[in-house]
Enzyme design. Structure first.
Site, short mmCIF file in Angstrom:
data_model
loop_
_atom_site.label_atom_id
_atom_site.label_comp_id
_atom_site.label_asym_id
_atom_site.label_seq_id
_atom_site.Cartn_x
_atom_site.Cartn_y
_atom_site.Cartn_z
N GLY A 20 86.43 -60.45 -53.29
CA GLY A 20 86.38 -60.16 -51.86
C GLY A 20 86.12 -61.40 -51.05
O GLY A 20 85.29 -61.39 -50.13
N SER A 22 88.07 -63.34 -48.97
CA SER A 22 88.85 -63.77 -47.81
C SER A 22 88.11 -63.60 -46.49
O SER A 22 88.47 -64.24 -45.49
CB SER A 22 90.17 -63.00 -47.75
OG SER A 22 89.93 -61.60 -47.61
N ARG A 23 87.08 -62.75 -46.47
CA ARG A 23 86.40 -62.45 -45.21
C ARG A 23 84.90 -62.30 -45.44
O ARG A 23 84.44 -62.19 -46.57
CB ARG A 23 86.95 -61.15 -44.60
CG ARG A 23 88.41 -61.18 -44.28
CD ARG A 23 88.90 -59.87 -43.68
NE ARG A 23 88.92 -58.79 -44.66
CZ ARG A 23 89.41 -57.58 -44.42
NH1 ARG A 23 89.91 -57.30 -43.24
NH2 ARG A 23 89.39 -56.65 -45.36
N ILE A 25 81.02 -62.07 -46.05
CA ILE A 25 80.11 -62.73 -47.00
C ILE A 25 80.91 -63.49 -48.05
O ILE A 25 80.54 -64.61 -48.44
CB ILE A 25 79.19 -61.69 -47.66
CG1 ILE A 25 78.23 -61.09 -46.63
CG2 ILE A 25 78.40 -62.32 -48.80
CD1 ILE A 25 77.45 -59.89 -47.15
N ASP A 76 91.72 -53.70 -63.47
CA ASP A 76 91.86 -54.61 -62.33
C ASP A 76 90.88 -55.77 -62.46
O ASP A 76 91.23 -56.93 -62.22
CB ASP A 76 91.59 -53.87 -61.02
CG ASP A 76 92.66 -52.85 -60.67
OD1 ASP A 76 93.79 -52.95 -61.20
OD2 ASP A 76 92.35 -51.95 -59.87
N ASN A 97 81.29 -59.54 -55.16
CA ASN A 97 80.98 -59.33 -53.75
C ASN A 97 81.77 -58.20 -53.11
O ASN A 97 81.36 -57.66 -52.09
CB ASN A 97 81.23 -60.63 -52.98
CG ASN A 97 81.28 -60.43 -51.49
OD1 ASN A 97 80.27 -60.23 -50.84
ND2 ASN A 97 82.49 -60.47 -50.93
N SER A 162 72.73 -53.87 -52.09
CA SER A 162 72.46 -53.50 -50.70
C SER A 162 71.07 -52.90 -50.62
O SER A 162 70.54 -52.39 -51.62
CB SER A 162 73.49 -52.46 -50.22
OG SER A 162 73.09 -51.85 -49.01
N TYR A 175 78.04 -44.58 -51.44
CA TYR A 175 77.79 -46.03 -51.37
C TYR A 175 76.45 -46.39 -52.00
O TYR A 175 76.36 -47.31 -52.82
CB TYR A 175 77.83 -46.48 -49.91
CG TYR A 175 77.55 -47.95 -49.72
CD1 TYR A 175 78.54 -48.90 -49.98
CD2 TYR A 175 76.31 -48.40 -49.28
CE1 TYR A 175 78.31 -50.25 -49.80
CE2 TYR A 175 76.06 -49.76 -49.10
CZ TYR A 175 77.06 -50.67 -49.37
OH TYR A 175 76.80 -52.01 -49.20
N LYS A 179 75.84 -48.82 -55.34
CA LYS A 179 75.09 -50.07 -55.26
C LYS A 179 73.78 -49.99 -56.06
O LYS A 179 73.31 -50.99 -56.61
CB LYS A 179 74.80 -50.41 -53.79
CG LYS A 179 76.05 -50.80 -53.00
CD LYS A 179 76.72 -52.03 -53.58
CE LYS A 179 77.88 -52.52 -52.73
NZ LYS A 179 78.49 -53.77 -53.25
#
Length: 271
Positions: A20, A22-23, A25, A76, A97, A162, A175, A179
């Site tokens: 993750g 590209s954006r 954190i 994946d 991330n 989180s 979620y 986490k």
């Protein structure tokens, strides 16, 4: 007295895989790891232009690669580790991330199977694949490099959890559960791998100004409630999360394993 040159957090010669990236954190972490001298492979799913621009910003493909890879299954995760090894020959630091946080409130009594499975598959199933393949790669590197000191550090894994993992989150049970599993996974991996020189730790952020949280924080009432629970009185920045992640992968954290590193402005004070 000799001149002091300061403390340097260097990852020169190391290869980091950041999911993750590209954006948010992830992008801040990519920049920080490159500034520390690591070669970096990062994944993205849809933000191709941002990913390509970040590669250029970080020095080009000789030192930074972007890999378009969905992360929803163990396969994946394994494919992404294989791509990182193909790019730079090894993986020394695995930073997990990526993840999704469905922004709408969803009571557990009406949460669909599709929402539950969608969140768990991305936030947990793919992590299993990443960790399994990442650890195998690190163990292969150790065998090929020959014997060393039993306690020397040979690899790092940092999982991003989180505050929801620690205290739960009403209407976001999917979620919080995913986490929370990462915290248990951190402790299990530490117990299993620390003796092999592979250190696993977890960073647990609170509210951070990212695109994922924008939908919630753009509502004045939600933003007010969120900041009211933070003793520092503000939302965190992405760099304030990336910094602890970097620290945990440097020799300065060579005696840290199985730790839940809270980065939340004092909002949650638990291990």
């Amino acid at each position: 007295m000799s001149e002091m040159n300061g403390v340097v957090m260097s990852l020169a010669g190391k290869v980091a895989l950041i999911t993750g990236g590209s954006r948010g954190i992830g992008a801040a972490t990519v920049r920080m790891f490159r500034a520390a001298g690591a070669r970096v492979v990062f994944s993205y799913q849809a933000a191709q232009e941002q990913a390509e621009a970040l590669v250029v910003e970080c020095g080009g493909e000789e030192v930074c690669r972007a890999v378009r890879q969905a992360l929803a299954t163990p396969a994946d995760g394994a494919a992404l580790v294989a791509a990182a090894v193909e790019a730079f020959g090894r993986v020394d630091c695995l930073i997990v991330n990526h993840g999704i946080w469905p922004a709408h409130d969803q009571p557990i009594a009406t949460m669909t199977d599709e929402q539950w499975r969608g969140t768990i598959s991305i936030n947990l199933d793919s992590v299993f694949g990443l960790v399994r393949a990442g650890v195998a790669a690190m163990q292969t590197q150790v065998r090929e490099s020959g014997p060393g000191a039993p306690s020397s550090v040979k690899g790092h894994i940092v999982l991003i959890a989180s505050t929801a993992a620690q205290r739960g989150e009403a209407f976001h049970a999917d979620y919080a559960a995913s986490k929370g599993a990462l915290i248990s996974l951190t402790k299990s991996l530490s117990s299993e791998l620390a003796g092999q020189g592979i250190l696993c730790n977890c960073v647990a952020p609170g509210w951070v100004g990212t695109e994922m949280s924008l939908a919630a924080l753009s509502d004045p009432e939600t933003s007010k409630k969120a900041t009211a629970l933070i003793p520092l009185g503000r939302i965190g920045s992405v760099e304030e999360i990336a910094g602890p992640v970097l620290f945990l992968c440097t020799p300065l954290a060579g005696f840290v394993s199985g730790e839940i590193f809270n980065v939340n402005g004092g909002a949650v004070l638990v291990g």
